[in-house]
Motif scaffolding. Sequence first.
Motif, PDB file in Angstrom:
ATOM      1  N   ASP A  68      43.104  35.796  41.238  1.00 20.21           N
ATOM      2  CA  ASP A  68      42.766  37.202  41.043  1.00 20.21           C
ATOM      3  C   ASP A  68      42.470  37.824  42.406  1.00 20.21           C
ATOM      4  O   ASP A  68      41.361  37.702  42.931  1.00 20.21           O
ATOM      5  CB  ASP A  68      41.558  37.306  40.107  1.00 20.21           C
ATOM      6  CG  ASP A  68      41.212  38.735  39.736  1.00 20.21           C
ATOM      7  OD1 ASP A  68      41.640  39.678  40.433  1.00 20.21           O
ATOM      8  OD2 ASP A  68      40.486  38.900  38.739  1.00 20.21           O
ATOM      9  N   ALA A  69      43.474  38.470  42.983  1.00 23.77           N
ATOM     10  CA  ALA A  69      43.347  39.041  44.319  1.00 23.77           C
ATOM     11  C   ALA A  69      42.211  40.053  44.408  1.00 23.77           C
ATOM     12  O   ALA A  69      41.460  40.080  45.390  1.00 23.77           O
ATOM     13  CB  ALA A  69      44.672  39.677  44.741  1.00 23.77           C
ATOM     14  N   ASP A  70      42.046  40.893  43.389  1.00 21.22           N
ATOM     15  CA  ASP A  70      40.983  41.902  43.410  1.00 21.22           C
ATOM     16  C   ASP A  70      39.603  41.238  43.396  1.00 21.22           C
ATOM     17  O   ASP A  70      38.705  41.637  44.140  1.00 21.22           O
ATOM     18  CB  ASP A  70      41.133  42.843  42.217  1.00 21.22           C
ATOM     19  CG  ASP A  70      40.208  44.041  42.326  1.00 21.22           C
ATOM     20  OD1 ASP A  70      40.270  44.746  43.367  1.00 21.22           O
ATOM     21  OD2 ASP A  70      39.415  44.265  41.389  1.00 21.22           O
ATOM     22  N   ALA A  71      39.442  40.208  42.581  1.00 16.60           N
ATOM     23  CA  ALA A  71      38.161  39.499  42.525  1.00 16.60           C
ATOM     24  C   ALA A  71      37.870  38.803  43.852  1.00 16.60           C
ATOM     25  O   ALA A  71      36.719  38.768  44.306  1.00 16.60           O
ATOM     26  CB  ALA A  71      38.162  38.478  41.383  1.00 16.60           C
ATOM     27  N   GLU A  72      38.907  38.254  44.492  1.00 20.38           N
ATOM     28  CA  GLU A  72      38.713  37.601  45.788  1.00 20.38           C
ATOM     29  C   GLU A  72      38.283  38.615  46.847  1.00 20.38           C
ATOM     30  O   GLU A  72      37.406  38.347  47.665  1.00 20.38           O
ATOM     31  CB  GLU A  72      39.980  36.874  46.220  1.00 20.38           C
ATOM     32  CG  GLU A  72      40.349  35.716  45.328  1.00 20.38           C
ATOM     33  CD  GLU A  72      39.299  34.617  45.302  1.00 20.38           C
ATOM     34  OE1 GLU A  72      38.589  34.406  46.299  1.00 20.38           O
ATOM     35  OE2 GLU A  72      39.198  33.951  44.253  1.00 20.38           O
ATOM     36  N   ALA A  73      38.893  39.793  46.839  1.00 20.79           N
ATOM     37  CA  ALA A  73      38.520  40.843  47.787  1.00 20.79           C
ATOM     38  C   ALA A  73      37.067  41.275  47.551  1.00 20.79           C
ATOM     39  O   ALA A  73      36.302  41.467  48.503  1.00 20.79           O
ATOM     40  CB  ALA A  73      39.469  42.031  47.663  1.00 20.79           C
ATOM     41  N   SER A  74      36.679  41.394  46.296  1.00 15.01           N
ATOM     42  CA  SER A  74      35.290  41.751  45.975  1.00 15.01           C
ATOM     43  C   SER A  74      34.314  40.672  46.432  1.00 15.01           C
ATOM     44  O   SER A  74      33.229  40.969  46.943  1.00 15.01           O
ATOM     45  CB  SER A  74      35.129  41.969  44.460  1.00 15.01           C
ATOM     46  OG  SER A  74      35.874  43.084  44.059  1.00 15.01           O
ATOM     47  N   SER A  78      31.226  40.896  49.128  1.00 12.73           N
ATOM     48  CA  SER A  78      29.871  40.442  48.804  1.00 12.73           C
ATOM     49  C   SER A  78      29.343  39.485  49.868  1.00 12.73           C
ATOM     50  O   SER A  78      28.171  39.537  50.241  1.00 12.73           O
ATOM     51  CB  SER A  78      29.858  39.760  47.431  1.00 12.73           C
ATOM     52  OG  SER A  78      28.568  39.272  47.137  1.00 12.73           O
ATOM     53  N   LEU A  79      30.220  38.616  50.374  1.00 16.28           N
ATOM     54  CA  LEU A  79      29.810  37.658  51.399  1.00 16.28           C
ATOM     55  C   LEU A  79      29.487  38.334  52.723  1.00 16.28           C
ATOM     56  O   LEU A  79      28.593  37.909  53.456  1.00 16.28           O
ATOM     57  CB  LEU A  79      30.910  36.619  51.621  1.00 16.28           C
ATOM     58  CG  LEU A  79      31.156  35.650  50.481  1.00 16.28           C
ATOM     59  CD1 LEU A  79      32.406  34.828  50.754  1.00 16.28           C
ATOM     60  CD2 LEU A  79      29.953  34.759  50.245  1.00 16.28           C
ATOM     61  N   LEU A  80      30.208  39.411  53.032  1.00 12.03           N
ATOM     62  CA  LEU A  80      30.034  40.064  54.329  1.00 12.03           C
ATOM     63  C   LEU A  80      29.033  41.212  54.316  1.00 12.03           C
ATOM     64  O   LEU A  80      28.291  41.396  55.288  1.00 12.03           O
ATOM     65  CB  LEU A  80      31.383  40.565  54.840  1.00 12.03           C
ATOM     66  CG  LEU A  80      32.427  39.471  55.105  1.00 12.03           C
ATOM     67  CD1 LEU A  80      33.757  40.106  55.482  1.00 12.03           C
ATOM     68  CD2 LEU A  80      31.940  38.519  56.175  1.00 12.03           C
ATOM     69  N   HIS A  81      29.013  41.987  53.243  1.00 13.50           N
ATOM     70  CA  HIS A  81      28.150  43.172  53.234  1.00 13.50           C
ATOM     71  C   HIS A  81      27.451  43.415  51.906  1.00 13.50           C
ATOM     72  O   HIS A  81      26.783  44.427  51.743  1.00 13.50           O
ATOM     73  CB  HIS A  81      28.972  44.424  53.609  1.00 13.50           C
ATOM     74  CG  HIS A  81      29.419  44.419  55.022  1.00 13.50           C
ATOM     75  ND1 HIS A  81      28.585  44.704  56.066  1.00 13.50           N
ATOM     76  CD2 HIS A  81      30.620  44.126  55.573  1.00 13.50           C
ATOM     77  CE1 HIS A  81      29.240  44.604  57.200  1.00 13.50           C
ATOM     78  NE2 HIS A  81      30.488  44.248  56.929  1.00 13.50           N
ATOM     79  N   ALA A  87      22.092  35.644  52.410  1.00 17.12           N
ATOM     80  CA  ALA A  87      22.139  34.185  52.268  1.00 17.12           C
ATOM     81  C   ALA A  87      23.212  33.580  53.165  1.00 17.12           C
ATOM     82  O   ALA A  87      22.999  32.531  53.791  1.00 17.12           O
ATOM     83  CB  ALA A  87      22.389  33.805  50.815  1.00 17.12           C
ATOM     84  N   VAL A  88      24.361  34.238  53.266  1.00 15.01           N
ATOM     85  CA  VAL A  88      25.440  33.739  54.124  1.00 15.01           C
ATOM     86  C   VAL A  88      25.015  33.819  55.585  1.00 15.01           C
ATOM     87  O   VAL A  88      25.249  32.881  56.355  1.00 15.01           O
ATOM     88  CB  VAL A  88      26.751  34.513  53.882  1.00 15.01           C
ATOM     89  CG1 VAL A  88      27.824  34.107  54.881  1.00 15.01           C
ATOM     90  CG2 VAL A  88      27.236  34.286  52.462  1.00 15.01           C
ATOM     91  N   ALA A  89      24.378  34.913  55.986  1.00 10.87           N
ATOM     92  CA  ALA A  89      23.913  35.055  57.366  1.00 10.87           C
ATOM     93  C   ALA A  89      22.917  33.950  57.714  1.00 10.87           C
ATOM     94  O   ALA A  89      22.981  33.360  58.800  1.00 10.87           O
ATOM     95  CB  ALA A  89      23.289  36.432  57.579  1.00 10.87           C
TER      96      ALA A  89
END
Length: 130
Positions: A68-74, A78-81, A87-89
């Motif tokens: 699911d390309a759209d879900a991956e982009a979302s 979420s991981l970046l901003h 949590a990722v930072a």
Amino acid sequence: AAAQKSPNPGRGVGAVLNRPPLASGSSVATWGASFGGMAIETAPQNSFAAVAESDAIWRQEASQERFDADAEASSLHSLLHGSSAAAVAAACAETSSSVRYDAARAAWPAAATADRQQLGGAIRQGVDAL
């Protein structure tokens, strides 16, 4: 002074150093049992063929999953901003990956305006490369 006797004769370092070679097809647990039942766990014995077969099954199952390309982009947003960014930072700081994470965050505005299907496709290429 008299030498102190080992409380477990035959199970000390000398017994390990003077152990017989493992027979073909024997396991560590079998070898350990020959030394009075030493507590040694058996490691799984996988041949290359068994690992390759397991990998082929996993790859076949994974190829059937819908990407699911759209879900991956979302998720990337979420991981970046988004909600996962803090949590990722923190995780990146613990693993000395902050510089790469900061670079990815800085590159996000350009990616955020890209077509979500194209962005998802680029994510898929990265996943496939791994």
